[in-house]
Design an enzyme around this catalytic site. Structure first.
Site: not given
Length: 815
Positions: A430, A433, A506
């Site tokens: 997760d 980035e 998300d």
């Protein structure tokens, strides 16, 4: 236009072809003579003055500026030109691949490109011819003609059939604007191209604008939650451009005649021109440059059950057991975040007891387990402390320096490596980035940092590639018994060669969110990345507990129908409960689609092999297969799932019908009824809640397996071959052990299936290859699909023929 005016004026006023830019001139004059030479603006180092002559020269009081000297010569691998101070190298990598590298001066430093394969693989070269006259220099391969205008220095690309593909703008295409970022002198680099009127553009990663065809828009390429930066553009004209930088980049086509690539930092303009003309060929060339996709474990093509969040493995085991007792197909359970005592260390909180034994219990029920692992680290963690002492964190980012090999080693050894030893089957990486929460959610956050690879302004987008690559390399070094499976929220060039799937982030749990995921996923597929998924139902709910709302359950059903036909099939969301039985009003619909996914497992797993062996794409926007049909250019709400199935998700509330475009073919069969309709038409299709419009192309051969509850169950079970008549057809049925890397060493088998429509004959070809544990005997039940026959997800009661197969060719007339 103002920028071009400034550039032309500078070139006009100076005695040399180029002049320093405005306020930068006095600053740059204090630097070395070398820096002075590269700090020139506008036409700066290119023959870039035709816009000034042809456009601004038409304006009163403006004259055509002087043109810089251009010199072109053949090189061993292509041609090199000097345009004023600029050095332009055009390299032939393959018959259909050209590498363009332009520097503002010959001594400009080289950038690092860890996403590229070794040059011997990515750019082996090809035969070409070189010729030049007073106007143009030409490089010709068997497929491409690249010309350099000797008056201006602009490049033009044609096919060998002389079809115009792409050209740099007539004005000032390549520019280098001096800037200072993070203490470094660098350039804002830009190249301008001139697309034609009838052209659509795609790819560029995954974005949430809802657009499919990006003509007339600007796309920012900077990693963020729900926004994935992959600088690969594909055109309906049959070419691609891989903009070869990890800097924050803007692809700007707001002015439809101008397609501009602009990066905030770089020492060169660097791109690859890829010619197809078919998009599969372009993607093949892209993966040849940056890496081919491995085969995922077979279980990864089954259903993932996840939510934010399960609080213990006891809860996970209980849910997995209910899936088994209710006979609902399932392959993976997911442990989301906050299982840890301290983020970054592998110690579980007090809700967890004997993790290794709990995972063993799941495995006994044929359920795999994936755990959330973050690259962000709590400063209180021991992993953070160790990395900090070695100065192997990215400053002020709370994330390890994935561009540093030692940091990747430490991260693996202290966190995912220890979890792998416990028996976890996959990692959910997760926030890859990476993101930050304070002072705001991250947007290309590394652009203002420095890390081992260099200035973050030049390398901000590469973190997810380096992060996942490090995990893959360490995983494979630890074991070859389990194939790598990673789930991540971000991606970059080359990341398809890592065993990673990207999910769309998300996103909102509403129809806006659902409708935007379809074009987002299709453009992601056109970015050369084959494995993608989404949070079925969305991550952010409209209210804290949306489950009692029938409207939300309807949304969930529609999203689940779409998710069934994504390359990876996964539910997740921030909801109190997220199991199929929690959606009681639509549970039968969900279970039916789940079972359909598993009946299609022979089809899906065979397509996965095509991804690995042929650089195929499973989730295929219609423009991939009907590129010259302009009706497909803006169809971002339909797609092919492999060669046979046309999927039309329902993206509006309370819909009972939807418009479906059926491209030209010998016909299409309604999957649910068997009715055959014509191709090349738009139809108004039935779409009751339990039935997403699904059509099968005439000439398709679709293998469907028995009803199973996990992907590797009953590998020797009977295969129902559904034949959709109207054209000849073929399909290669792929089999292997389902896990491990034996397939890379030839341990797999392919059974060719060939349909002769005129003769009404099916040939099951001789089996090619073998693998340990392979079933020598197979039963094939052949069904000729028609009205009310061979329809829907269920097993067809009576086949047209039942064929026994022992590995040798079998041919049968089917009536």
């Amino acid at each position: 236009m103002m920028q071009a005016r400034m550039q032309c004026a500078g070139a006009e006023q100076g005695s040399a072809p180029f002049r320093l830019c405005g306020s930068r001139e006095s600053e740059m004059s204090r630097t070395s003579e070398s820096r002075l030479r590269v700090g020139r603006c506008g036409a700066l180092a290119t023959a870039l003055v035709v816009m000034c002559g042809s456009v601004l020269g038409q304006m009163p009081g403006q004259d055509k500026p002087s043109l810089p000297a251009i010199h072109v010569e053949k090189t061993e691998h292509g041609m090199q030109a000097t345009v004023g101070a600029e050095v332009l190298d055009v390299t032939v990598c393959a018959d259909s691949v050209i590498h363009v590298l332009a520097k503002p001066e010959k001594d400009a430093k080289e950038a690092q490109h860890p996403w590229m394969l070794d040059a011997r693989q990515s750019c082996p070269g090809a035969d070409f011819t070189f010729s030049a006259d007073e106007r143009n220099a030409h490089l010709k391969t068997a497929k491409i003609d690249v010309s350099l205008n000797q008056e201006r220095g602009n490049l033009t690309f044609h096919s060998s059939a002389n079809e115009s593909l792409l050209r740099e703008g007539d004005g000032v295409p390549r520019t280098y604007e001096p800037v200072e970022l993070n203490g470094d002198h660098t350039y804002r680099v830009t190249d301008r191209f001139s697309p034609v009127m009838n052209e659509a553009i795609y790819g560029l990663g995954q974005h949430q604008s809802g657009m499919f065809n990006y003509r007339g828009s600007t796309v920012e390429l900077g990693q963020n939650n729900t926004d994935v930066a992959i600088p690969l553009l594909l055109s309906s004209k049959g070419y691609g451009v891989m903009w070869n930088t990890a800097a924050l980049t803007y692809v700007d086509n707001r002015f439809p005649l101008d397609l501009k690539f602009s990066s905030i930092a770089g020492e060169s303009i660097d791109y690859y021109f890829l010619y197809g003309p078919e998009m599969d060929t372009i993607i093949h060339e892209y993966r040849t440059l940056t890496g081919h996709a491995p085969l995922l474990p077979k279980w990864a093509y089954g259903f993932f059950q996840s939510k934010d969040r399960y609080v213990s493995l006891d809860e996970i085991k209980e849910i997995a057991h209910r899936y088994r007792t209710d006979h609902i197909p399932l392959d993976a359970m997911v442990q989301d975040w906050f299982w840890w005592k301290t983020e970054g260390d592998p110690e579980f909180n007090n809700n967890y007891h004997d993790v290794a034994k709990d995972l063993e219990d799941l495995h006994k029920e044929n359920v795999h387990a994936m755990i959330s692992v973050w690259g962000l680290l709590d400063p209180k963690s021991e992993t953070y402390r160790v990395l900090d002492e070695k100065h192997e964190l990215i400053p002020t980012a709370h994330v390890y320096d994935a561009s540093n090999a030692e940091a990747r080693d430490i991260y693996w050894q202290r966190l995912p490596g220890k979890l792998q030893q416990q028996g976890w089957d996959a990692f959910w990486l997760d926030s890859a980035e990476p993101e930050e929460f304070w002072p705001h959610f991250g947007d290309a956050i590394l652009q203002s940092r420095r890390w081992t690879i260099g200035n973050g302004a030049e390398y901000t987008n590469v973190f997810p590639f380096l992060h996942t690559l490090g995990i893959q390399d360490h995983w494979k070094a630890a074991t070859d018994k389990k194939r790598v499976f990673l789930l991540t929220r971000s991606a970059f060039l080359g990341q398809q060669r890592v065993g990673a799937t990207v999910w769309s982030g998300d996103v909102y749990g509403n129809y806006w969110g659902l409708s935007h995921q379809v074009p987002a996923g299709l453009n992601f597929a056109l970015s050369g990345y084959p494995y993608w998924t989404t949070d079925i139902g969305g991550y952010w709910p409209p209210v804290d507990n949306p489950l009692p709302d029938p409207a939300f359950q309807e949304l969930y059903a529609r999203w689940f129908e779409f998710g069934t036909f994504c390359p990876i099939f996964r539910t997740h969301g921030h909801r109190p409960h997220n199991e199929l039985w929690a959606f009681d009003k639509v549970e039968p619909i969900l279970v039916d689609y789940d079972k359909l996914r598993y009946r299609l497992m022979p089809y899906i797993y065979s397509l996965a092999w095509k991804v690995t062996s042929e650089d195929y794409t499973i989730q295929r926007p219609l423009v991939m297969d009907w590129r010259t049909d302009q009706k497909t250019w803006n169809r971002g709400d339909e797609f092919m799932f492999g060669p046979a199935l046309l999927v039309s998700p329902v993206l509006e509330a309370d819909a009972k019908r939807r418009s479906v475009y059926l491209p030209a073919a010998e016909g299409w069969f309604d999957f649910w009824t068997g009715e055959k309709v014509k191709g090349g038409e738009e139809i108004d299709a039935d779409a009751p809640l339990e039935r997403m419009p699904l059509y099968v192309r005439a000439g398709s051969v679709v293998p469907m397996g028995p009803q199973i509850e996990y992907a590797e169950q009953d590998p020797a079970g009977p295969i129902e071959i559904r034949v959709y008549r109207g054209a000849n057809g073929s399909f290669d049925l792929y089999e292997d052990s389902g896990d491990g890397y034996g397939y890379e060493h030839g341990e797999h088998a392919v059974i060719p299936l060939r349909w002769d429509d005129k003769a009404s004959a099916l040939t099951i070809g001789a089996r090619q290859g073998s693998f340990p544990g392979m079933a020598e005997h197979r039963t094939f039940r052949v069904v000729l699909v028609g009205q009310g026959r061979g329809t829907g997800a269920g097993i067809t009661a009576k086949a047209n023929a039942e064929l026994s197969y022992e590995g040798k060719e079998v041919r049968a007339m089917i009536r």
